[in-house]
Design an enzyme around this catalytic site. Structure first.
Site, PDB file in Angstrom:
ATOM      1  N   GLY A  96       0.821  -1.210   0.000  1.00  0.00           N
ATOM      2  CA  GLY A  96       0.000   0.000   0.000  1.00  0.00           C
ATOM      3  C   GLY A  96       0.853   1.256   0.000  1.00  0.00           C
ATOM      4  O   GLY A  96       2.080   1.203   0.136  1.00  0.00           O
ATOM      5  N   SER A  97       0.167   2.392  -0.141  1.00  0.00           N
ATOM      6  CA  SER A  97       0.891   3.656  -0.324  1.00  0.00           C
ATOM      7  C   SER A  97       1.597   4.125   0.949  1.00  0.00           C
ATOM      8  O   SER A  97       2.671   4.732   0.871  1.00  0.00           O
ATOM      9  CB  SER A  97      -0.066   4.743  -0.821  1.00  0.00           C
ATOM     10  OG  SER A  97      -1.122   4.928   0.100  1.00  0.00           O
ATOM     11  N   GLY A 125       0.040  -1.177   6.445  1.00  0.00           N
ATOM     12  CA  GLY A 125      -1.032  -0.190   6.502  1.00  0.00           C
ATOM     13  C   GLY A 125      -2.375  -0.851   6.772  1.00  0.00           C
ATOM     14  O   GLY A 125      -2.463  -2.064   6.987  1.00  0.00           O
ATOM     15  N   GLY A 147      -6.639  -4.688   2.918  1.00  0.00           N
ATOM     16  CA  GLY A 147      -6.854  -5.306   1.616  1.00  0.00           C
ATOM     17  C   GLY A 147      -7.327  -4.379   0.526  1.00  0.00           C
ATOM     18  O   GLY A 147      -7.734  -4.835  -0.535  1.00  0.00           O
ATOM     19  N   GLY A 148      -7.214  -3.049   0.784  1.00  0.00           N
ATOM     20  CA  GLY A 148      -7.540  -2.118  -0.292  1.00  0.00           C
ATOM     21  C   GLY A 148      -6.670  -2.374  -1.516  1.00  0.00           C
ATOM     22  O   GLY A 148      -7.091  -2.177  -2.654  1.00  0.00           O
ATOM     23  N   GLU A 207      -0.427 -10.508   3.559  1.00  0.00           N
ATOM     24  CA  GLU A 207      -0.151  -9.599   4.690  1.00  0.00           C
ATOM     25  C   GLU A 207      -0.481 -10.266   6.023  1.00  0.00           C
ATOM     26  O   GLU A 207       0.244 -10.110   7.008  1.00  0.00           O
ATOM     27  CB  GLU A 207      -0.976  -8.318   4.542  1.00  0.00           C
ATOM     28  CG  GLU A 207      -0.506  -7.443   3.396  1.00  0.00           C
ATOM     29  CD  GLU A 207      -1.458  -6.308   3.071  1.00  0.00           C
ATOM     30  OE1 GLU A 207      -1.027  -5.372   2.374  1.00  0.00           O
ATOM     31  OE2 GLU A 207      -2.628  -6.342   3.491  1.00  0.00           O
ATOM     32  N   LYS A 245      -8.256   6.966   8.749  1.00  0.00           N
ATOM     33  CA  LYS A 245      -8.567   5.531   8.814  1.00  0.00           C
ATOM     34  C   LYS A 245      -9.315   5.150  10.097  1.00  0.00           C
ATOM     35  O   LYS A 245      -9.763   4.021  10.243  1.00  0.00           O
ATOM     36  CB  LYS A 245      -7.271   4.706   8.741  1.00  0.00           C
ATOM     37  CG  LYS A 245      -6.317   5.072   7.595  1.00  0.00           C
ATOM     38  CD  LYS A 245      -6.808   4.520   6.291  1.00  0.00           C
ATOM     39  CE  LYS A 245      -5.896   4.780   5.112  1.00  0.00           C
ATOM     40  NZ  LYS A 245      -4.687   4.026   5.061  1.00  0.00           N
TER      41      LYS A 245
END
Ligand code: 5RP
Length: 208
Positions: A29-30, A85, A98-99, A106, A124
């Protein structure tokens, strides 16, 4: 502070948990992408002996770019730390992940770590899981319809994940599909939903 700066701040703080000699799970993730950048800088500047276990092909490639030596759970089954994340976190520290569709790996990596540090910015934080984000459920393609029917019976609105850049379903690193299950008003009982999904044939894993 804007959202991107908050992600960077979370990532920079999380990387301070890494010390010399550690084996570290590297999430996806970012936000974790910023952590990889900071970790790469620390390895170079401080000469740290650190090895990472990536949770996705994307993270593997990013880690290599930042000069982070990699290993696997075959060689290092127990990790000192995992950094990752999340899409939502509630007051009890329950998460939706899980986006990016990497939740199955993970969860395996986080489960092998002595310590799991989750990198989240304030957007979040939720009172009730599922209010902002769907629960991703990774399935065998031939099980997609039965699993979607089961999710509907559990009160969700399930959709098969697709991407603008691709014609058809998103295919995960495992070659499977993802169903995104939206729960209008949030999830009543995350533990019960977890059990229902874990018991369902054809489900590899889900983002709770
Ligand atoms: C990927 C994940 C990510 O950690 C989660 O989606 C958060 O991503 P971002 O840091 O880009 O907001 O679970 O499967």
């Amino acid at each position: 502070m804007d959202r991107d700066s908050a992600k960077q701040a979370a990532a920079e703080a999380a990387v301070q948990f890494v010390s010399d000699g550690m084996c570290v799970g590297l999430g996806s993730g970012s936000t974790t992408a910023y952590a990889l950048e900071f970790l790469g800088r620390r390895i170079q500047a401080e000469g740290l002996d650190v090895r990472g276990v990536p949770t996705s092909f994307a993270t593997e490639r990013r880690a290599r770019t930042h000069g982070i030596p990699l290993t696997s759970l075959d060689d290092v089954p127990t990790l000192d730390l995992a950094l990752d994340g999340a899409d939502e976190v509630d007051d009890a520290f329950r998460l939706i992940k899980g986006g990016g569709g990497a939740h199955a790996r993970e969860k395996v990596v986080a489960n092998q770590a002595d310590r799991f540090v989750v990198l989240v910015d304030p957007t979040k934080e939720v009172e009730r899981l599922g209010t902002q984000f769907p629960v991703p459920v990774e399935v065998l393609p031939m099980a997609a319809t039965p699993v979607m029917n089961a999710l509907e019976a559990a009160g969700a609105s399930p959709t098969l994940r697709t991407a603008d850049a691709k014609d058809g379903p998103v295919v995960t690193d495992q070659g499977l599909w993802i169903i995104d299950a939206r729960f209008p008003g949030g999830i009543d009982a995350p533990e019960a939903l977890n059990r229902m999904l874990c018991d369902r044939p054809g489900v590899l894993d889900h983002g709770l």
